[in-house]
Scaffold this active site. Sequence first.
Site, PDB file in Angstrom:
ATOM      1  N   LYS A   2       0.820  -1.218   0.000  1.00 24.78           N
ATOM      2  CA  LYS A   2       0.000   0.000   0.000  1.00 24.78           C
ATOM      3  C   LYS A   2       0.849   1.261   0.000  1.00 24.78           C
ATOM      4  CE  LYS A   2      -4.354  -1.829   1.335  1.00 24.78           C
ATOM      5  NZ  LYS A   2      -5.162  -2.259   2.457  1.00 24.78           N
TER       6      LYS A   2
ATOM      7  N   ARG B  61      -3.736 -10.309   5.025  1.00 23.27           N
ATOM      8  CA  ARG B  61      -4.189 -10.334   3.633  1.00 23.27           C
ATOM      9  C   ARG B  61      -3.071  -9.746   2.776  1.00 23.27           C
ATOM     10  NH1 ARG B  61      -6.229  -6.989  -0.210  1.00 23.27           N
ATOM     11  NH2 ARG B  61      -7.922  -7.785  -1.536  1.00 23.27           N
TER      12      ARG B  61
HETATM   13  N1  HH2 Z   1      -7.308  -3.879   0.912  1.00 22.29           N
HETATM   14  C1  HH2 Z   1      -7.692  -3.909  -0.373  1.00 22.29           C
HETATM   15  C2  HH2 Z   1      -8.854  -4.605  -0.757  1.00 22.29           C
HETATM   16  N2  HH2 Z   1      -9.561  -5.306   0.140  1.00 22.29           N
HETATM   17  N3  HH2 Z   1      -9.866  -6.064   2.340  1.00 22.29           N
HETATM   18  C3  HH2 Z   1      -9.497  -6.078   3.621  1.00 22.29           C
HETATM   19  N4  HH2 Z   1     -10.198  -6.782   4.521  1.00 22.29           N
HETATM   20  N5  HH2 Z   1      -8.403  -5.388   4.064  1.00 22.29           N
HETATM   21  C4  HH2 Z   1      -7.636  -4.634   3.217  1.00 22.29           C
HETATM   22  O1  HH2 Z   1      -6.656  -3.994   3.671  1.00 22.29           O
HETATM   23  C5  HH2 Z   1      -8.014  -4.596   1.824  1.00 22.29           C
HETATM   24  C6  HH2 Z   1      -9.166  -5.330   1.429  1.00 22.29           C
HETATM   25  C7  HH2 Z   1      -6.880  -3.192  -1.414  1.00 22.29           C
HETATM   26  O2  HH2 Z   1      -5.965  -4.092  -2.012  1.00 22.29           O
HETATM   27  P1  HH2 Z   1      -6.217  -4.823  -3.407  1.00 22.29           P
HETATM   28  O3  HH2 Z   1      -7.432  -5.670  -3.356  1.00 22.29           O
HETATM   29  O4  HH2 Z   1      -4.982  -5.531  -3.807  1.00 22.29           O
HETATM   30  O5  HH2 Z   1      -6.416  -3.627  -4.409  1.00 22.29           O
HETATM   31  P2  HH2 Z   1      -7.680  -3.150  -5.245  1.00 22.29           P
HETATM   32  O6  HH2 Z   1      -8.724  -2.684  -4.301  1.00 22.29           O
HETATM   33  O7  HH2 Z   1      -7.136  -2.054  -6.116  1.00 22.29           O
HETATM   34  O8  HH2 Z   1      -8.171  -4.327  -6.065  1.00 22.29           O
END
Ligand code: HH2
Length: 308
Positions: free
Chosen positions: A254, A289
């Site tokens: 992040k 995660r």
């Molecule tokens: N962060 C993201 C998405 N979902 N869920 C939880 N529980 N906690 C988190 O920190 C979290 C999450 C963001 O990461 P990512 O899914 O890789 O990115 P994007 O939202 O751009 O798909």
Amino acid sequence: MANDVVPVDSPPLDGTAGIGPSGGGDPRSLSWRTRLGPLPLDRPRIMGVLNLTPDSFWPGSRTDADDALRRAEALIGAGADLLDLGGESTRPGAAAVPPAEEAARVVPVVRALAREWPELPISVDTVKAAVAEAALDAGAAVVNDVSGLRLDPAMAPLVARAGAGVVLMHSRSTVERMASYETAAYGDDVVGEVVAELGEAVDRARAAGVPGNAIALDPGLGFSKRTADTVAVLRSLRRLVAMGFPVLVGPSRKRFVGELAGGLPVEERLPGTIAACVVALGAGARLFRVHDVAAVRRALDVAEALVP
Ligand code: HH2
């Protein structure tokens, strides 16, 4: 309260005492109930991320239906305990995805993974009950709701009915805006506000009949938080752990990780991701995660042996 089934290791729900330093318990003795049964948290559990999107912020996390099984196999082989599948990016400025499109991205992959690995809990990362329901029907065991059950009133009853595990993540505002700084307005006790707002999420879950042992809490690193706010939350993570629920963190690659390391791009944020996971483990987090399962698994296995 609509449901008075109290789990054996049921936490107090007011956040004033619990298993943390004040309550004297040990988060390692918790287990988290998913639809596949209890997941003991006697070791750090890693939730590997697969994003079935064209626009997730880390391109290395993006996949599609054709490639997802191969990617899942690699994550499982690297030590993932659960897989989290998302069909809508939370990246600021990402296009909103209609429910039918999101379900079309995620559900066939959930079905294929559940068939291939029936004992592996699959989590669906969505704020939409229609998407979650289709994913649960296809074999998902967990709903990861980044709005903490704020955005769709049908979500909490669905989780209760399905007997699913649920991740209640702290955020403010809509999916399109929650990863921006627009709502990052806190007083001088950031973690106190996060704890209070997660307490409201717990109340929403409990009122719909979700048992306490199906709930995991996530401070939402980088969501509605400037880097200083995320730092404050991680430094005081024990206060969230003290609410008595399993705590999940998602620091993976992040922006705050890049900023704290002097402005590193997303490709170079793995070491900082590991640092954040290790610090969170020391504060009592048990679920992680992440995109980079192999590296984080090795780091957390060592850290777990060293944390008193
Ligand atoms: N962060 C993201 C998405 N979902 N869920 C939880 N529980 N906690 C988190 O920190 C979290 C999450 C963001 O990461 P990512 O899914 O890789 O990115 P994007 O939202 O751009 O798909």
